[in-house]
Design an enzyme around this catalytic site. Structure first.
Site, PDB file in Angstrom:
ATOM      1  N   PHE A  62       0.703  -1.505  -0.073  1.00 52.97           N
ATOM      2  CA  PHE A  62      -0.217  -0.056  -0.119  1.00 52.97           C
ATOM      3  C   PHE A  62       0.858   1.396   0.387  1.00 52.97           C
ATOM      4  O   PHE A  62       0.648   2.596  -0.255  1.00 52.97           O
ATOM      5  CB  PHE A  62      -1.049   0.133   0.817  1.00 52.97           C
ATOM      6  CG  PHE A  62      -0.364  -0.433   2.704  1.00 52.97           C
ATOM      7  CD1 PHE A  62       0.274   0.769   3.108  1.00 52.97           C
ATOM      8  CD2 PHE A  62      -0.436  -1.401   2.724  1.00 52.97           C
ATOM      9  CE1 PHE A  62       0.444   0.628   4.265  1.00 52.97           C
ATOM     10  CE2 PHE A  62      -0.042  -1.823   3.779  1.00 52.97           C
ATOM     11  CZ  PHE A  62       0.449  -1.228   4.882  1.00 52.97           C
ATOM     12  N   GLY A  65       0.959   3.661  -3.013  1.00 48.84           N
ATOM     13  CA  GLY A  65       0.719   4.214  -3.388  1.00 48.84           C
ATOM     14  C   GLY A  65      -0.080   5.556  -2.766  1.00 48.84           C
ATOM     15  O   GLY A  65      -0.915   6.416  -2.810  1.00 48.84           O
ATOM     16  N   HIS A  66       0.210   5.023  -1.010  1.00 42.37           N
ATOM     17  CA  HIS A  66      -0.545   6.246   0.077  1.00 42.37           C
ATOM     18  C   HIS A  66       0.739   6.458   0.903  1.00 42.37           C
ATOM     19  O   HIS A  66       0.869   5.796   1.811  1.00 42.37           O
ATOM     20  CB  HIS A  66      -1.024   4.910   0.404  1.00 42.37           C
ATOM     21  CG  HIS A  66      -2.004   5.677   1.372  1.00 42.37           C
ATOM     22  ND1 HIS A  66      -2.471   5.933   3.126  1.00 42.37           N
ATOM     23  CD2 HIS A  66      -3.407   6.574   1.124  1.00 42.37           C
ATOM     24  CE1 HIS A  66      -2.897   7.066   3.028  1.00 42.37           C
ATOM     25  NE2 HIS A  66      -3.542   6.829   2.679  1.00 42.37           N
ATOM     26  N   PHE A  67       1.416   7.197   0.930  1.00 42.05           N
ATOM     27  CA  PHE A  67       2.400   8.409  -0.311  1.00 42.05           C
ATOM     28  C   PHE A  67       3.386   8.185  -0.820  1.00 42.05           C
ATOM     29  O   PHE A  67       3.902   7.672  -0.451  1.00 42.05           O
ATOM     30  CB  PHE A  67       1.930   9.223  -0.230  1.00 42.05           C
ATOM     31  CG  PHE A  67       0.402   9.908   0.150  1.00 42.05           C
ATOM     32  CD1 PHE A  67      -0.761   9.965  -0.471  1.00 42.05           C
ATOM     33  CD2 PHE A  67      -0.245   9.867   1.531  1.00 42.05           C
ATOM     34  CE1 PHE A  67      -2.268  10.036  -0.339  1.00 42.05           C
ATOM     35  CE2 PHE A  67      -1.445   9.963   2.207  1.00 42.05           C
ATOM     36  CZ  PHE A  67      -2.366   9.846   1.359  1.00 42.05           C
ATOM     37  N   VAL A  72       2.029   6.374   4.408  1.00 43.28           N
ATOM     38  CA  VAL A  72       1.274   6.321   5.651  1.00 43.28           C
ATOM     39  C   VAL A  72       0.357   5.183   5.429  1.00 43.28           C
ATOM     40  O   VAL A  72      -0.094   5.050   4.215  1.00 43.28           O
ATOM     41  CB  VAL A  72       0.592   7.899   5.697  1.00 43.28           C
ATOM     42  CG1 VAL A  72      -0.199   8.160   6.761  1.00 43.28           C
ATOM     43  CG2 VAL A  72       1.039   9.042   5.765  1.00 43.28           C
TER      44      VAL A  72
END
Length: 161
Positions: A62, A65-67, A72
């Site tokens: 994750f 893309g986050h971030f 996070v």
């Protein structure tokens, strides 16, 4: 001198488990990588409470893309880690017949996110059973990093038989 025959005390099942490893967690719940979000459990009080442990790594999918500039952990995944900790507690409490059963969220209430969780953090996810009726269990969860609360929620789930 009358001697009474010795009677054995009934064997009492343990109610406290010091630690549960990843292999036992995977026997209890059907989640697998990349969606298995707890690495171990500690301080398990069957039918009452447990602490799930999640070692947050920069390699988590994750984070791509986050971030990318400031990784996070998504808050919804922290709540999911709470649910997985609770589901494992439920299965450990109910026994082998419930291993691998599906557990579905029914409610998520009062979710609060207090600070970001990122690579290198260790989440300690404290769940406490508030009540249980039939196959519906309600829990209060608090996730902490270094003893500081980062997220909390109350949630209920149903174990499918």
């Amino acid at each position: 001198m009358d001697q009474k025959p010795e009677t054995q005390a009934p064997v009492q099942e343990p109610t406290h488990i010091e630690a549960v490893d990843i292999m036992r967690i995977m026997e209890a719940i059907p989640h697998r990588y990349p969606f298995l979000l707890i690495d171990r459990m500690v301080d398990v009080e069957l039918g009452a409470s447990a602490v799930g442990v999640k070692n947050v790594s920069v390699n988590e999918p994750f984070f791509q893309g986050h971030f990318p500039a400031r990784p996070v952990m998504p808050g919804v995944l922290i709540v999911e880690a709470m649910a997985q900790t609770a589901a494992t507690l439920v299965v450990l409490t109910l026994g082998k017949a419930f291993e691998g059963k599906l557990v579905y969220f029914m409610t998520i209430e009062n979710a609060k996110f207090r600070r970001p969780v990122g690579p290198g953090d260790q989440l300690r996810i404290h769940v406490v059973k508030e009540r249980q009726r039939a196959n519906v269990w309600k829990f209060k969860g608090v996730a902490r990093v270094d003893g500081v609360s980062v997220a909390e929620a109350t949630f209920s789930a149903m174990i499918m038989e």
